[in-house]
Design a protein around this motif. Sequence first.
Motif, PDB file in Angstrom:
ATOM      1  N   LEU A 141      75.217  30.879  56.096  1.00  0.00           N
ATOM      2  CA  LEU A 141      76.156  30.559  57.169  1.00  0.00           C
ATOM      3  C   LEU A 141      75.938  29.139  57.684  1.00  0.00           C
ATOM      4  N   ASN A 142      74.700  28.681  57.695  1.00  0.00           N
ATOM      5  CA  ASN A 142      74.421  27.316  58.165  1.00  0.00           C
ATOM      6  C   ASN A 142      75.110  26.272  57.283  1.00  0.00           C
ATOM      7  N   ASP A 143      75.137  26.501  55.974  1.00  0.00           N
ATOM      8  CA  ASP A 143      75.811  25.568  55.074  1.00  0.00           C
ATOM      9  C   ASP A 143      77.315  25.542  55.332  1.00  0.00           C
ATOM     10  N   ILE A 144      77.886  26.693  55.636  1.00  0.00           N
ATOM     11  CA  ILE A 144      79.317  26.749  55.951  1.00  0.00           C
ATOM     12  C   ILE A 144      79.607  25.979  57.236  1.00  0.00           C
ATOM     13  N   GLN A 145      78.726  26.125  58.232  1.00  0.00           N
ATOM     14  CA  GLN A 145      78.910  25.389  59.485  1.00  0.00           C
ATOM     15  C   GLN A 145      78.838  23.879  59.255  1.00  0.00           C
ATOM     16  N   VAL A 146      77.877  23.439  58.438  1.00  0.00           N
ATOM     17  CA  VAL A 146      77.750  22.011  58.122  1.00  0.00           C
ATOM     18  C   VAL A 146      79.006  21.520  57.405  1.00  0.00           C
ATOM     19  N   PHE A 147      79.489  22.289  56.453  1.00  0.00           N
ATOM     20  CA  PHE A 147      80.694  21.920  55.702  1.00  0.00           C
ATOM     21  C   PHE A 147      81.900  21.759  56.636  1.00  0.00           C
ATOM     22  N   VAL A 148      82.080  22.690  57.573  1.00  0.00           N
ATOM     23  CA  VAL A 148      83.230  22.628  58.478  1.00  0.00           C
ATOM     24  C   VAL A 148      83.161  21.388  59.363  1.00  0.00           C
ATOM     25  N   VAL A 199      82.376  24.591  42.770  1.00  0.00           N
ATOM     26  CA  VAL A 199      83.511  23.663  42.870  1.00  0.00           C
ATOM     27  C   VAL A 199      83.075  22.417  43.629  1.00  0.00           C
ATOM     28  N   ARG A 200      83.895  21.354  43.526  1.00  0.00           N
ATOM     29  CA  ARG A 200      83.707  20.165  44.359  1.00  0.00           C
ATOM     30  C   ARG A 200      84.513  20.358  45.632  1.00  0.00           C
ATOM     31  N   LEU A 201      83.872  20.231  46.768  1.00  0.00           N
ATOM     32  CA  LEU A 201      84.543  20.409  48.055  1.00  0.00           C
ATOM     33  C   LEU A 201      85.085  19.087  48.593  1.00  0.00           C
ATOM     34  N   PHE A 202      84.433  17.990  48.226  1.00  0.00           N
ATOM     35  CA  PHE A 202      84.849  16.667  48.713  1.00  0.00           C
ATOM     36  C   PHE A 202      85.060  15.719  47.538  1.00  0.00           C
ATOM     37  N   LEU A 241      88.705  15.998  51.525  1.00  0.00           N
ATOM     38  CA  LEU A 241      88.627  17.330  50.935  1.00  0.00           C
ATOM     39  C   LEU A 241      89.361  17.391  49.601  1.00  0.00           C
ATOM     40  N   SER A 242      88.754  18.067  48.642  1.00  0.00           N
ATOM     41  CA  SER A 242      89.418  18.367  47.380  1.00  0.00           C
ATOM     42  C   SER A 242      90.379  19.537  47.621  1.00  0.00           C
ATOM     43  N   PRO A 243      91.261  19.839  46.677  1.00  0.00           N
ATOM     44  CA  PRO A 243      92.135  21.008  46.854  1.00  0.00           C
ATOM     45  C   PRO A 243      91.337  22.297  47.094  1.00  0.00           C
ATOM     46  N   GLU A 244      90.240  22.446  46.342  1.00  0.00           N
ATOM     47  CA  GLU A 244      89.388  23.616  46.580  1.00  0.00           C
ATOM     48  C   GLU A 244      88.725  23.551  47.950  1.00  0.00           C
ATOM     49  N   LEU A 261      87.836  25.292  53.510  1.00  0.00           N
ATOM     50  CA  LEU A 261      87.826  25.008  54.947  1.00  0.00           C
ATOM     51  C   LEU A 261      88.613  26.056  55.716  1.00  0.00           C
ATOM     52  N   GLU A 262      89.770  26.420  55.187  1.00  0.00           N
ATOM     53  CA  GLU A 262      90.592  27.424  55.875  1.00  0.00           C
ATOM     54  C   GLU A 262      89.830  28.741  56.057  1.00  0.00           C
ATOM     55  N   TRP A 263      89.192  29.207  54.981  1.00  0.00           N
ATOM     56  CA  TRP A 263      88.472  30.479  55.055  1.00  0.00           C
ATOM     57  C   TRP A 263      87.163  30.346  55.831  1.00  0.00           C
ATOM     58  N   SER A 264      86.540  29.183  55.738  1.00  0.00           N
ATOM     59  CA  SER A 264      85.301  28.970  56.500  1.00  0.00           C
ATOM     60  C   SER A 264      85.569  29.009  57.998  1.00  0.00           C
ATOM     61  N   GLU A 265      86.680  28.409  58.417  1.00  0.00           N
ATOM     62  CA  GLU A 265      87.034  28.430  59.840  1.00  0.00           C
ATOM     63  C   GLU A 265      87.323  29.856  60.305  1.00  0.00           C
ATOM     64  N   ARG A 266      87.984  30.633  59.439  1.00  0.00           N
ATOM     65  CA  ARG A 266      88.223  32.039  59.790  1.00  0.00           C
ATOM     66  C   ARG A 266      86.908  32.795  59.922  1.00  0.00           C
ATOM     67  N   LEU A 267      86.003  32.529  58.988  1.00  0.00           N
ATOM     68  CA  LEU A 267      84.714  33.212  59.003  1.00  0.00           C
ATOM     69  C   LEU A 267      83.926  32.874  60.266  1.00  0.00           C
ATOM     70  N   LEU A 268      83.883  31.603  60.621  1.00  0.00           N
ATOM     71  CA  LEU A 268      83.138  31.188  61.815  1.00  0.00           C
ATOM     72  C   LEU A 268      83.783  31.747  63.083  1.00  0.00           C
TER      73      LEU A 268
END
Length: 298
Positions: free
Chosen positions: A7-14, A49-52, A61-64, A69-76
Amino acid sequence: MNQLPPLNDIQVFVVAARLQGFSSAADSLDVSPAYISKRINLLEKHLGVRLFIRNARQVILSPEGKIALEWSERLLETMEQMEAEIVNEQLIPKGKLRIVTSSGFGSHFIAPVVSRFSQQYPQLEIDLELLDRPVDLISEGFDIELRVGGELPQQLIARRLCENQRILCAAPAYLEEYGTPQQLAELNRHRCIGIRERDQSYGHWRLESRAGKKSIKLTAPLTTNNGSVAKQWCLDGRGIMLRSVWNIREELNRGHLIRILPDYSQQADIHAIYPSRLETSAKRKVFVTLLETALKKV
Protein backbone atom coordinates in the motif's frame (compact mmCIF):
# COMPACT_ATOMS: atom_id res chain seq x y z
CA MET A 1 0.92 -11.38 -9.87
CA ASN A 2 -0.35 -13.39 -6.91
CA GLN A 3 -0.20 -10.61 -4.31
CA LEU A 4 -1.26 -7.01 -4.17
CA PRO A 5 1.56 -4.46 -4.20
CA PRO A 6 2.44 -2.77 -0.89
CA LEU A 7 0.00 0.00 0.00
CA ASN A 8 2.89 2.38 0.69
CA ASP A 9 4.11 2.01 -2.91
CA ILE A 10 0.63 2.82 -4.20
CA GLN A 11 0.53 5.94 -2.02
CA VAL A 12 3.94 7.06 -3.34
CA PHE A 13 2.80 6.44 -6.93
CA VAL A 14 -0.38 8.52 -6.47
CA VAL A 15 1.53 11.48 -5.01
CA ALA A 16 4.11 11.37 -7.80
CA ALA A 17 1.39 11.15 -10.44
CA ARG A 18 -0.61 14.04 -9.01
CA LEU A 19 2.47 16.28 -8.66
CA GLN A 20 3.96 15.10 -12.00
CA GLY A 21 7.45 14.69 -10.65
CA PHE A 22 9.57 12.58 -8.35
CA SER A 23 11.30 15.58 -6.76
CA SER A 24 7.97 17.24 -5.96
CA ALA A 25 6.69 13.96 -4.50
CA ALA A 26 9.84 13.64 -2.41
CA ASP A 27 9.35 17.13 -1.00
CA SER A 28 5.70 16.42 -0.24
CA LEU A 29 6.45 13.15 1.54
CA ASP A 30 9.65 14.44 3.17
CA VAL A 31 11.81 11.71 1.64
CA SER A 32 14.59 11.64 -0.95
CA PRO A 33 13.94 11.53 -4.72
CA ALA A 34 15.92 8.28 -4.78
CA TYR A 35 13.37 6.74 -2.39
CA ILE A 36 10.52 7.79 -4.67
CA SER A 37 12.30 6.35 -7.71
CA LYS A 38 12.96 3.07 -5.91
CA ARG A 39 9.34 2.63 -4.79
CA ILE A 40 8.02 3.42 -8.27
CA ASN A 41 10.46 0.97 -9.86
CA LEU A 42 9.36 -1.76 -7.46
CA LEU A 43 5.70 -1.04 -8.20
CA GLU A 44 6.32 -1.13 -11.95
CA LYS A 45 8.16 -4.43 -11.56
CA HIS A 46 5.30 -5.83 -9.50
CA LEU A 47 2.69 -4.77 -12.08
CA GLY A 48 4.85 -5.61 -15.08
CA VAL A 49 4.25 -2.26 -16.82
CA ARG A 50 5.79 1.21 -17.15
CA LEU A 51 3.76 3.69 -15.12
CA PHE A 52 5.67 6.82 -16.17
CA ILE A 53 7.29 8.05 -19.33
CA ARG A 54 10.45 9.86 -18.20
CA ASN A 55 12.46 12.55 -20.00
CA ALA A 56 14.98 15.14 -18.93
CA ARG A 57 12.41 17.70 -17.86
CA GLN A 58 9.38 15.77 -16.54
CA VAL A 59 7.66 12.48 -15.95
CA ILE A 60 4.20 11.86 -17.35
CA LEU A 61 1.85 8.95 -16.91
CA SER A 62 1.90 6.16 -19.46
CA PRO A 63 -1.46 4.80 -20.68
CA GLU A 64 -1.10 1.97 -18.18
CA GLY A 65 -0.15 4.52 -15.53
CA LYS A 66 -3.39 6.41 -16.08
CA ILE A 67 -5.36 3.22 -15.49
CA ALA A 68 -3.26 2.45 -12.42
CA LEU A 69 -3.83 5.96 -11.03
CA GLU A 70 -7.59 5.72 -11.38
CA TRP A 71 -7.75 2.42 -9.50
CA SER A 72 -5.11 3.45 -6.97
CA GLU A 73 -7.15 6.52 -6.04
CA ARG A 74 -10.22 4.33 -5.61
CA LEU A 75 -8.25 1.94 -3.44
CA LEU A 76 -6.87 4.70 -1.21
CA GLU A 77 -10.31 6.25 -0.89
CA THR A 78 -11.71 2.87 0.17
CA MET A 79 -8.92 2.50 2.73
CA GLU A 80 -9.72 5.95 4.13
CA GLN A 81 -13.38 5.03 4.40
CA MET A 82 -12.44 1.79 6.16
CA GLU A 83 -10.27 3.64 8.66
CA ALA A 84 -13.05 6.16 9.29
CA GLU A 85 -15.53 3.33 9.89
CA ILE A 86 -13.15 1.69 12.35
CA VAL A 87 -12.71 4.98 14.22
CA ASN A 88 -16.48 5.47 14.32
CA GLU A 89 -16.93 1.93 15.60
CA GLN A 90 -14.54 2.73 18.43
CA LEU A 91 -16.06 6.11 19.27
CA ILE A 92 -19.77 6.06 18.36
CA PRO A 93 -22.13 3.37 19.68
CA LYS A 94 -24.11 2.12 16.68
CA GLY A 95 -25.09 -1.01 14.81
CA LYS A 96 -26.27 -4.26 16.38
CA LEU A 97 -25.32 -5.41 19.88
CA ARG A 98 -26.04 -9.04 20.76
CA ILE A 99 -26.09 -9.85 24.47
CA VAL A 100 -26.65 -13.24 26.09
CA THR A 101 -27.18 -14.23 29.72
CA SER A 102 -29.24 -16.60 31.86
CA SER A 103 -33.02 -16.15 32.03
CA GLY A 104 -33.31 -15.24 35.71
CA PHE A 105 -30.49 -12.71 35.80
CA GLY A 106 -31.43 -11.39 32.39
CA SER A 107 -35.08 -10.75 33.15
CA HIS A 108 -34.50 -9.29 36.63
CA PHE A 109 -31.47 -7.05 36.05
CA ILE A 110 -30.22 -6.97 32.46
CA ALA A 111 -33.54 -6.27 30.73
CA PRO A 112 -34.11 -2.98 32.65
CA VAL A 113 -30.53 -1.88 31.92
CA VAL A 114 -31.01 -2.65 28.22
CA SER A 115 -34.22 -0.63 28.24
CA ARG A 116 -32.43 2.45 29.61
CA PHE A 117 -29.49 1.85 27.29
CA SER A 118 -31.68 1.72 24.19
CA GLN A 119 -33.32 5.00 25.16
CA GLN A 120 -29.92 6.62 25.61
CA TYR A 121 -28.56 5.25 22.32
CA PRO A 122 -31.54 4.93 19.92
CA GLN A 123 -29.24 4.28 16.94
CA LEU A 124 -28.30 0.90 18.44
CA GLU A 125 -30.16 -2.30 17.63
CA ILE A 126 -29.98 -4.51 20.73
CA ASP A 127 -30.70 -8.24 20.80
CA LEU A 128 -30.91 -9.73 24.32
CA GLU A 129 -31.10 -13.52 24.45
CA LEU A 130 -31.85 -15.39 27.68
CA LEU A 131 -30.42 -18.91 27.54
CA ASP A 132 -30.05 -21.33 30.43
CA ARG A 133 -27.29 -23.28 28.72
CA PRO A 134 -23.59 -22.74 27.99
CA VAL A 135 -22.95 -20.63 24.88
CA ASP A 136 -20.06 -20.27 22.45
CA LEU A 137 -19.65 -16.51 22.16
CA ILE A 138 -17.77 -16.56 18.85
CA SER A 139 -19.59 -19.25 16.87
CA GLU A 140 -23.03 -18.05 18.00
CA GLY A 141 -22.23 -14.43 17.13
CA PHE A 142 -22.71 -12.73 20.50
CA ASP A 143 -20.91 -9.51 21.39
CA ILE A 144 -21.17 -9.88 25.18
CA GLU A 145 -22.00 -12.71 27.55
CA LEU A 146 -23.01 -11.87 31.11
CA ARG A 147 -22.15 -14.83 33.29
CA VAL A 148 -23.07 -15.52 36.91
CA GLY A 149 -20.39 -17.78 38.37
CA GLY A 150 -18.83 -20.68 36.53
CA GLU A 151 -15.50 -21.16 34.80
CA LEU A 152 -14.20 -18.27 32.73
CA PRO A 153 -12.98 -18.94 29.15
CA GLN A 154 -9.22 -18.51 28.76
CA GLN A 155 -9.39 -17.39 25.11
CA LEU A 156 -11.78 -14.48 25.79
CA ILE A 157 -11.68 -11.36 27.96
CA ALA A 158 -13.60 -11.45 31.25
CA ARG A 159 -14.30 -8.35 33.34
CA ARG A 160 -15.76 -8.76 36.82
CA LEU A 161 -18.72 -6.43 37.22
CA CYS A 162 -19.61 -7.22 40.83
CA GLU A 163 -19.19 -9.80 43.57
CA ASN A 164 -21.91 -12.36 44.17
CA GLN A 165 -22.44 -15.51 46.21
CA ARG A 166 -24.86 -18.38 46.11
CA ILE A 167 -26.17 -19.28 49.55
CA LEU A 168 -28.34 -22.00 51.09
CA CYS A 169 -31.86 -21.05 52.05
CA ALA A 170 -35.29 -22.46 52.80
CA ALA A 171 -38.78 -21.25 53.64
CA PRO A 172 -39.85 -21.08 57.31
CA ALA A 173 -42.56 -23.66 56.56
CA TYR A 174 -39.97 -26.19 55.39
CA LEU A 175 -37.73 -25.63 58.41
CA GLU A 176 -40.68 -26.02 60.78
CA GLU A 177 -41.57 -29.36 59.21
CA TYR A 178 -38.10 -30.84 58.61
CA GLY A 179 -35.88 -28.91 61.02
CA THR A 180 -32.90 -26.64 60.37
CA PRO A 181 -29.65 -28.44 59.46
CA GLN A 182 -26.75 -27.50 61.74
CA GLN A 183 -24.01 -29.38 59.90
CA LEU A 184 -23.31 -29.62 56.19
CA ALA A 185 -23.51 -33.41 56.27
CA GLU A 186 -27.13 -33.16 57.40
CA LEU A 187 -28.12 -31.95 53.93
CA ASN A 188 -28.00 -35.57 52.79
CA ARG A 189 -31.12 -36.19 54.89
CA HIS A 190 -33.00 -33.13 53.62
CA ARG A 191 -35.06 -32.44 50.54
CA CYS A 192 -33.09 -30.19 48.20
CA ILE A 193 -34.12 -28.39 45.04
CA GLY A 194 -31.82 -28.96 42.07
CA ILE A 195 -31.23 -26.28 39.44
CA ARG A 196 -29.71 -27.14 36.05
CA GLU A 197 -28.78 -23.60 35.01
CA ARG A 198 -25.69 -23.34 32.80
CA ASP A 199 -22.73 -24.28 34.99
CA GLN A 200 -24.70 -25.51 38.01
CA SER A 201 -24.65 -29.22 38.64
CA TYR A 202 -27.85 -30.19 40.38
CA GLY A 203 -26.43 -33.53 41.52
CA HIS A 204 -23.77 -31.90 43.71
CA TRP A 205 -23.30 -28.61 45.52
CA ARG A 206 -19.71 -27.39 45.71
CA LEU A 207 -19.47 -25.05 48.68
CA GLU A 208 -16.75 -23.06 50.39
CA SER A 209 -16.08 -22.04 53.97
CA ARG A 210 -13.10 -20.97 56.04
CA ALA A 211 -12.32 -24.66 56.48
CA GLY A 212 -12.03 -25.16 52.72
CA LYS A 213 -14.14 -26.55 49.90
CA LYS A 214 -16.76 -29.26 50.25
CA SER A 215 -18.85 -31.18 47.73
CA ILE A 216 -22.26 -32.41 48.84
CA LYS A 217 -24.30 -34.98 46.95
CA LEU A 218 -27.94 -33.98 46.88
CA THR A 219 -31.20 -35.72 47.52
CA ALA A 220 -33.26 -33.65 45.13
CA PRO A 221 -36.82 -34.86 44.51
CA LEU A 222 -37.44 -31.63 42.57
CA THR A 223 -35.17 -30.36 39.80
CA THR A 224 -35.61 -27.72 37.10
CA ASN A 225 -33.60 -25.74 34.58
CA ASN A 226 -35.40 -22.53 35.55
CA GLY A 227 -34.29 -20.52 38.57
CA SER A 228 -37.66 -18.78 38.98
CA VAL A 229 -39.42 -22.13 39.22
CA ALA A 230 -36.89 -23.36 41.80
CA LYS A 231 -37.35 -20.18 43.82
CA GLN A 232 -41.12 -20.59 43.87
CA TRP A 233 -40.80 -24.20 45.00
CA CYS A 234 -38.50 -23.06 47.78
CA LEU A 235 -40.97 -20.36 48.85
CA ASP A 236 -43.68 -23.03 48.85
CA GLY A 237 -41.66 -24.99 51.43
CA ARG A 238 -40.69 -27.82 49.12
CA GLY A 239 -36.99 -27.92 49.98
CA ILE A 240 -33.59 -26.25 50.44
CA MET A 241 -32.18 -24.22 47.58
CA LEU A 242 -28.73 -22.87 46.60
CA ARG A 243 -29.37 -19.50 44.99
CA SER A 244 -27.59 -16.22 44.22
CA VAL A 245 -27.97 -13.47 46.81
CA TRP A 246 -29.10 -11.00 44.14
CA ASN A 247 -32.09 -13.21 43.38
CA ILE A 248 -33.37 -13.75 46.93
CA ARG A 249 -32.30 -10.60 48.82
CA GLU A 250 -35.84 -9.26 49.06
CA GLU A 251 -37.25 -12.59 50.30
CA LEU A 252 -34.48 -12.82 52.89
CA ASN A 253 -35.17 -9.29 54.12
CA ARG A 254 -38.90 -10.04 54.46
CA GLY A 255 -38.33 -13.37 56.19
CA HIS A 256 -39.97 -15.35 53.41
CA LEU A 257 -36.70 -17.28 53.07
CA ILE A 258 -34.17 -18.10 55.79
CA ARG A 259 -30.46 -18.54 55.20
CA ILE A 260 -29.13 -21.78 56.62
CA LEU A 261 -25.56 -22.95 57.24
CA PRO A 262 -24.29 -19.35 56.86
CA ASP A 263 -20.64 -20.44 57.05
CA TYR A 264 -21.01 -22.01 53.59
CA SER A 265 -21.47 -20.35 50.23
CA GLN A 266 -20.54 -20.67 46.57
CA GLN A 267 -18.67 -17.84 44.85
CA ALA A 268 -20.58 -16.73 41.75
CA ASP A 269 -19.26 -13.32 40.72
CA ILE A 270 -20.88 -11.62 37.74
CA HIS A 271 -18.61 -11.16 34.71
CA ALA A 272 -18.94 -9.59 31.28
CA ILE A 273 -17.21 -11.75 28.66
CA TYR A 274 -16.28 -10.44 25.22
CA PRO A 275 -13.84 -11.32 22.40
CA SER A 276 -11.61 -8.21 22.23
CA ARG A 277 -10.65 -5.10 24.22
CA LEU A 278 -13.51 -2.74 25.01
CA GLU A 279 -11.63 0.13 23.35
CA THR A 280 -12.17 -1.53 19.96
CA SER A 281 -15.97 -1.26 20.16
CA ALA A 282 -17.88 1.76 21.43
CA LYS A 283 -21.14 -0.16 21.75
CA ARG A 284 -19.57 -2.83 23.96
CA LYS A 285 -17.64 -0.29 26.01
CA VAL A 286 -20.57 1.98 26.86
CA PHE A 287 -22.86 -0.96 27.66
CA VAL A 288 -20.38 -2.70 29.96
CA THR A 289 -19.60 0.60 31.70
CA LEU A 290 -23.30 1.32 32.22
CA LEU A 291 -23.95 -2.20 33.47
CA GLU A 292 -21.04 -2.06 35.89
CA THR A 293 -22.50 1.11 37.42
CA ALA A 294 -25.98 -0.41 37.63
CA LEU A 295 -24.77 -3.61 39.30
CA LYS A 296 -23.12 -1.66 42.12
CA LYS A 297 -26.65 -1.26 43.45
CA VAL A 298 -27.35 -5.01 43.34
